[in-house]
Design a protein around this motif. Structure first.
Motif, PDB file in Angstrom:
ATOM      1  N   LEU A  78       0.847  -1.188   0.000  1.00 23.96           N
ATOM      2  CA  LEU A  78       0.000   0.000   0.000  1.00 23.96           C
ATOM      3  C   LEU A  78       0.884   1.240   0.000  1.00 23.96           C
ATOM      4  O   LEU A  78       1.919   1.280   0.670  1.00 23.96           O
ATOM      5  CB  LEU A  78      -0.904   0.000   1.236  1.00 23.96           C
ATOM      6  CG  LEU A  78      -1.831   1.193   1.444  1.00 23.96           C
ATOM      7  CD1 LEU A  78      -2.835   1.304   0.322  1.00 23.96           C
ATOM      8  CD2 LEU A  78      -2.549   1.065   2.789  1.00 23.96           C
ATOM      9  N   GLY A  79       0.507   2.257  -0.757  1.00 24.75           N
ATOM     10  CA  GLY A  79       1.269   3.498  -0.816  1.00 24.75           C
ATOM     11  C   GLY A  79       0.370   4.713  -0.700  1.00 24.75           C
ATOM     12  O   GLY A  79      -0.808   4.674  -1.055  1.00 24.75           O
ATOM     13  N   VAL A  80       0.938   5.807  -0.176  1.00 25.96           N
ATOM     14  CA  VAL A  80       0.251   7.098  -0.133  1.00 25.96           C
ATOM     15  C   VAL A  80       1.211   8.129  -0.720  1.00 25.96           C
ATOM     16  O   VAL A  80       2.399   8.145  -0.415  1.00 25.96           O
ATOM     17  CB  VAL A  80      -0.161   7.471   1.309  1.00 25.96           C
ATOM     18  CG1 VAL A  80       1.026   7.501   2.253  1.00 25.96           C
ATOM     19  CG2 VAL A  80      -0.890   8.805   1.326  1.00 25.96           C
ATOM     20  N   GLU A  81       0.693   8.981  -1.594  1.00 27.63           N
ATOM     21  CA  GLU A  81       1.532   9.955  -2.284  1.00 27.63           C
ATOM     22  C   GLU A  81       0.718  11.193  -2.610  1.00 27.63           C
ATOM     23  O   GLU A  81      -0.489  11.250  -2.378  1.00 27.63           O
ATOM     24  CB  GLU A  81       2.114   9.347  -3.564  1.00 27.63           C
ATOM     25  CG  GLU A  81       1.073   8.816  -4.528  1.00 27.63           C
ATOM     26  CD  GLU A  81       1.676   8.056  -5.685  1.00 27.63           C
ATOM     27  OE1 GLU A  81       1.147   8.206  -6.810  1.00 27.63           O
ATOM     28  OE2 GLU A  81       2.657   7.313  -5.482  1.00 27.63           O
ATOM     29  N   ASN A  82       1.418  12.207  -3.153  1.00 28.89           N
ATOM     30  CA  ASN A  82       0.787  13.475  -3.562  1.00 28.89           C
ATOM     31  C   ASN A  82       0.040  14.138  -2.402  1.00 28.89           C
ATOM     32  O   ASN A  82      -1.070  14.664  -2.574  1.00 28.89           O
ATOM     33  CB  ASN A  82      -0.163  13.267  -4.745  1.00 28.89           C
ATOM     34  CG  ASN A  82       0.532  12.726  -5.973  1.00 28.89           C
ATOM     35  OD1 ASN A  82       1.715  12.985  -6.188  1.00 28.89           O
ATOM     36  ND2 ASN A  82      -0.183  11.960  -6.777  1.00 28.89           N
ATOM     37  N   VAL A  83       0.649  14.128  -1.217  1.00 34.57           N
ATOM     38  CA  VAL A  83       0.027  14.787  -0.061  1.00 34.57           C
ATOM     39  C   VAL A  83       0.166  16.300  -0.223  1.00 34.57           C
ATOM     40  O   VAL A  83       1.235  16.812  -0.547  1.00 34.57           O
ATOM     41  CB  VAL A  83       0.686  14.318   1.250  1.00 34.57           C
ATOM     42  CG1 VAL A  83       0.045  15.014   2.443  1.00 34.57           C
ATOM     43  CG2 VAL A  83       0.573  12.815   1.392  1.00 34.57           C
ATOM     44  N   ARG A  84      -0.918  17.010   0.002  1.00 32.42           N
ATOM     45  CA  ARG A  84      -0.925  18.464  -0.146  1.00 32.42           C
ATOM     46  C   ARG A  84      -1.984  19.048   0.773  1.00 32.42           C
ATOM     47  O   ARG A  84      -2.951  18.367   1.132  1.00 32.42           O
ATOM     48  CB  ARG A  84      -1.216  18.851  -1.588  1.00 32.42           C
ATOM     49  CG  ARG A  84      -2.555  18.336  -2.080  1.00 32.42           C
ATOM     50  CD  ARG A  84      -2.582  18.165  -3.581  1.00 32.42           C
ATOM     51  NE  ARG A  84      -3.829  17.555  -4.025  1.00 32.42           N
ATOM     52  CZ  ARG A  84      -4.052  16.232  -4.020  1.00 32.42           C
ATOM     53  NH1 ARG A  84      -3.108  15.398  -3.608  1.00 32.42           N
ATOM     54  NH2 ARG A  84      -5.202  15.743  -4.438  1.00 32.42           N
ATOM     55  N   VAL A  85      -1.796  20.306   1.144  1.00 27.64           N
ATOM     56  CA  VAL A  85      -2.754  21.021   1.994  1.00 27.64           C
ATOM     57  C   VAL A  85      -3.151  22.299   1.274  1.00 27.64           C
ATOM     58  O   VAL A  85      -2.296  23.071   0.835  1.00 27.64           O
ATOM     59  CB  VAL A  85      -2.155  21.352   3.369  1.00 27.64           C
ATOM     60  CG1 VAL A  85      -3.191  22.062   4.242  1.00 27.64           C
ATOM     61  CG2 VAL A  85      -1.675  20.084   4.061  1.00 27.64           C
ATOM     62  N   GLU A  86      -4.450  22.509   1.159  1.00 26.88           N
ATOM     63  CA  GLU A  86      -4.978  23.694   0.481  1.00 26.88           C
ATOM     64  C   GLU A  86      -6.009  24.368   1.376  1.00 26.88           C
ATOM     65  O   GLU A  86      -6.731  23.700   2.133  1.00 26.88           O
ATOM     66  CB  GLU A  86      -5.617  23.313  -0.859  1.00 26.88           C
ATOM     67  CG  GLU A  86      -4.650  22.649  -1.823  1.00 26.88           C
ATOM     68  CD  GLU A  86      -5.339  22.145  -3.077  1.00 26.88           C
ATOM     69  OE1 GLU A  86      -6.595  22.176  -3.096  1.00 26.88           O
ATOM     70  OE2 GLU A  86      -4.643  21.714  -4.018  1.00 26.88           O
ATOM     71  N   GLU A  87      -6.086  25.673   1.276  1.00 21.76           N
ATOM     72  CA  GLU A  87      -7.061  26.425   2.058  1.00 21.76           C
ATOM     73  C   GLU A  87      -8.442  26.321   1.421  1.00 21.76           C
ATOM     74  O   GLU A  87      -8.578  26.345   0.205  1.00 21.76           O
ATOM     75  CB  GLU A  87      -6.638  27.887   2.155  1.00 21.76           C
ATOM     76  CG  GLU A  87      -5.346  28.100   2.957  1.00 21.76           C
ATOM     77  CD  GLU A  87      -5.002  29.568   3.085  1.00 21.76           C
ATOM     78  OE1 GLU A  87      -5.730  30.396   2.483  1.00 21.76           O
ATOM     79  OE2 GLU A  87      -4.025  29.886   3.772  1.00 21.76           O
ATOM     80  N   ALA A  88      -9.454  26.230   2.276  1.00 24.75           N
ATOM     81  CA  ALA A  88     -10.840  26.211   1.819  1.00 24.75           C
ATOM     82  C   ALA A  88     -11.439  27.607   1.937  1.00 24.75           C
ATOM     83  O   ALA A  88     -10.893  28.490   2.607  1.00 24.75           O
ATOM     84  CB  ALA A  88     -11.656  25.199   2.626  1.00 24.75           C
ATOM     85  N   ASP A  89     -12.585  27.787   1.297  1.00 27.18           N
ATOM     86  CA  ASP A  89     -13.218  29.111   1.288  1.00 27.18           C
ATOM     87  C   ASP A  89     -13.765  29.505   2.652  1.00 27.18           C
ATOM     88  O   ASP A  89     -13.903  30.703   2.936  1.00 27.18           O
ATOM     89  CB  ASP A  89     -14.351  29.142   0.252  1.00 27.18           C
ATOM     90  CG  ASP A  89     -13.836  28.960  -1.170  1.00 27.18           C
ATOM     91  OD1 ASP A  89     -12.650  29.260  -1.400  1.00 27.18           O
ATOM     92  OD2 ASP A  89     -14.618  28.508  -2.029  1.00 27.18           O
ATOM     93  N   ASP A  90     -14.096  28.547   3.483  1.00 31.21           N
ATOM     94  CA  ASP A  90     -14.718  28.857   4.768  1.00 31.21           C
ATOM     95  C   ASP A  90     -13.714  28.988   5.898  1.00 31.21           C
ATOM     96  O   ASP A  90     -14.084  28.951   7.068  1.00 31.21           O
ATOM     97  CB  ASP A  90     -15.745  27.777   5.122  1.00 31.21           C
ATOM     98  CG  ASP A  90     -15.128  26.385   5.164  1.00 31.21           C
ATOM     99  OD1 ASP A  90     -13.925  26.253   4.868  1.00 31.21           O
ATOM    100  OD2 ASP A  90     -15.858  25.429   5.503  1.00 31.21           O
ATOM    101  N   GLY A  91     -12.426  29.121   5.591  1.00 29.47           N
ATOM    102  CA  GLY A  91     -11.419  29.265   6.624  1.00 29.47           C
ATOM    103  C   GLY A  91     -10.793  27.967   7.066  1.00 29.47           C
ATOM    104  O   GLY A  91      -9.806  27.982   7.812  1.00 29.47           O
ATOM    105  N   ALA A  92     -11.361  26.841   6.651  1.00 32.46           N
ATOM    106  CA  ALA A  92     -10.775  25.540   6.981  1.00 32.46           C
ATOM    107  C   ALA A  92      -9.684  25.219   5.956  1.00 32.46           C
ATOM    108  O   ALA A  92      -9.350  26.027   5.091  1.00 32.46           O
ATOM    109  CB  ALA A  92     -11.846  24.465   6.995  1.00 32.46           C
ATOM    110  N   ALA A  93      -9.106  24.031   6.078  1.00 30.94           N
ATOM    111  CA  ALA A  93      -8.106  23.551   5.130  1.00 30.94           C
ATOM    112  C   ALA A  93      -8.490  22.150   4.684  1.00 30.94           C
ATOM    113  O   ALA A  93      -9.261  21.457   5.361  1.00 30.94           O
ATOM    114  CB  ALA A  93      -6.712  23.572   5.743  1.00 30.94           C
ATOM    115  N   VAL A  94      -7.963  21.724   3.553  1.00 32.77           N
ATOM    116  CA  VAL A  94      -8.247  20.415   2.991  1.00 32.77           C
ATOM    117  C   VAL A  94      -6.920  19.705   2.717  1.00 32.77           C
ATOM    118  O   VAL A  94      -6.036  20.264   2.077  1.00 32.77           O
ATOM    119  CB  VAL A  94      -9.066  20.517   1.684  1.00 32.77           C
ATOM    120  CG1 VAL A  94      -9.243  19.145   1.054  1.00 32.77           C
ATOM    121  CG2 VAL A  94     -10.422  21.142   1.958  1.00 32.77           C
ATOM    122  N   ILE A  95      -6.794  18.485   3.253  1.00 38.77           N
ATOM    123  CA  ILE A  95      -5.605  17.673   3.037  1.00 38.77           C
ATOM    124  C   ILE A  95      -5.936  16.679   1.925  1.00 38.77           C
ATOM    125  O   ILE A  95      -6.788  15.809   2.089  1.00 38.77           O
ATOM    126  CB  ILE A  95      -5.199  16.931   4.320  1.00 38.77           C
ATOM    127  CG1 ILE A  95      -5.001  17.925   5.470  1.00 38.77           C
ATOM    128  CG2 ILE A  95      -3.932  16.114   4.088  1.00 38.77           C
ATOM    129  CD1 ILE A  95      -4.763  17.254   6.818  1.00 38.77           C
TER     130      ILE A  95
END
Length: 327
Positions: free
Chosen positions: A166-183
């Motif tokens: 099993l692998g995990v890749e392309n991890v990124r964090v972006e800001e959401a419009d409501d002040g939260a963030a999305v991983i």
């Protein structure tokens, strides 16, 4: 009629098969599922097929079709490859596009007419090729009445050595419009067995831990060779910090991987104010410097008649000669 020889008809029993087709408005429902084992009272004893065998073997089973309407209903059946649609949902290949285990499935009949209020069982066989590699080969039996279609899942495993990777890749964090963030991240099944991954999330900032989310099961099944892109919501990210975000995924048979990314949170309102103040100070300093330069130009005397005035460099004063005292 060949259909009668291959299809077992029986009265409806209690319960509904697992794979059902949602009825349209005013249309009676119908359903499809693997045939229940002998002596089982309920028709939905199995929600999917599970078949396992060595390369070169022929595996047998049957699919049950239930018609609850007051009129006969005609069904078309076929084998198909199964895969994970975007987000991890179960999906099947379109007709004629199967290149894998869907082509190994042979149904006794590809068109069956089922009388009203009757369940029909259609035999099927799966011929595992001699060249089939060990591991899981997802497939399905697709049933359609011309208006709706359902797919009955088939877990097909070819015997032999298996690998859970099993692998995990392309991890990124972006800001959401409501002040939260999305991983965001991508899961990859690099082995030959189907996996049900679990995910843990950790984040550390300059001043200490920000997230400690223990491993939890994800609502997806990762098929061999499949890639799934998912997102995790971060409701309360820091307003100003530099964070290291790490994702750890695990699954059966010791499959494990982790990946990390950095996230810089900047309070853009405060930063914009600081930049404006700095820009204002620079403009004020430049303006003062220009005013001083202009003032110096105005105070410099201009010679009469437009002729320049020669300025003589002052000569150093020589010391006066000294006379000696008379003897």
């Amino acid at each position: 009629m060949l259909v009668c020889a291959l299809v077992v008809l029986c009265l409806l029993g209690a319960g509904s098969p697992a794979a059902s087709a949602p009825p349209g408005k005013g249309e009676p429902p119908w359903s499809a599922a693997p045939s229940p084992p002998a002596g089982t009272a309920t028709a939905d004893a199995r929600s999917y097929f599970y078949l396992e065998g060595d390369p070169g073997t022929v595996l047998k089973d049957s699919v049950a079709l239930t018609n609850e309407s007051d009129a006969p209903r005609t069904f078309r059946l076929r084998g198909a490859d199964a895969y994970n649609a975007r987000g991890g949902g179960f999906a099947v290949r379109d007709e004629g596009r199967s290149r894998g285990p869907g082509r190994w499935i042979a149904l006794a009949e590809d068109t069956v007419e089922v009388p009203p209020h009757t369940r029909a069982e259609v035999p099927l066989s799966v011929t595992v090729p001699d060249s089939a590699v060990p591991g899981d080969h997802p497939a399905a039996v697709v049933i359609s009445d011309g208006k709706r279609r359902v797919g009955v899942r088939m877990h097909l495993r070819v015997s032999g050595p298996t690998l859970a990777a099993l692998g995990v890749e392309n991890v990124r964090v972006e800001e959401a419009d409501d002040g939260a963030a999305v991983i965001g991240y991508t899961l990859v099944n690099r082995g030959n067995t189907a996996l049900r991954p679990r995910l843990a999330v950790d984040a550390d900032g300059l001043f200490g831990p920000l997230i400690r989310q223990p491993a939890r099961a994800l609502p997806v099944e990762l098929l061999p060779g499949q890639r799934i892109t998912r997102q995790e919501r971060w409701p309360h990210p820091p307003a100003a910090d530099v964070a290291d975000v790490r994702l750890t995924v695990t699954a059966e048979d010791g499959a494990r991987d982790s990946a990390a990314t950095s996230y810089t949170a900047v309070p853009w309102g405060w930063a914009a104010g600081a930049l404006l103040a700095l820009a204002g100070g620079c403009v004020a300093w430049y303006a003062r410097r220009r005013r001083r330069a202009s003032s110096g130009e105005r105070e410099r005397p201009t010679p009469a008649g437009g002729q320049g005035r020669t300025t003589r460099r002052p000569q150093p004063r020589r010391p006066a000669p000294t006379t000696g005292a008379a003897k």
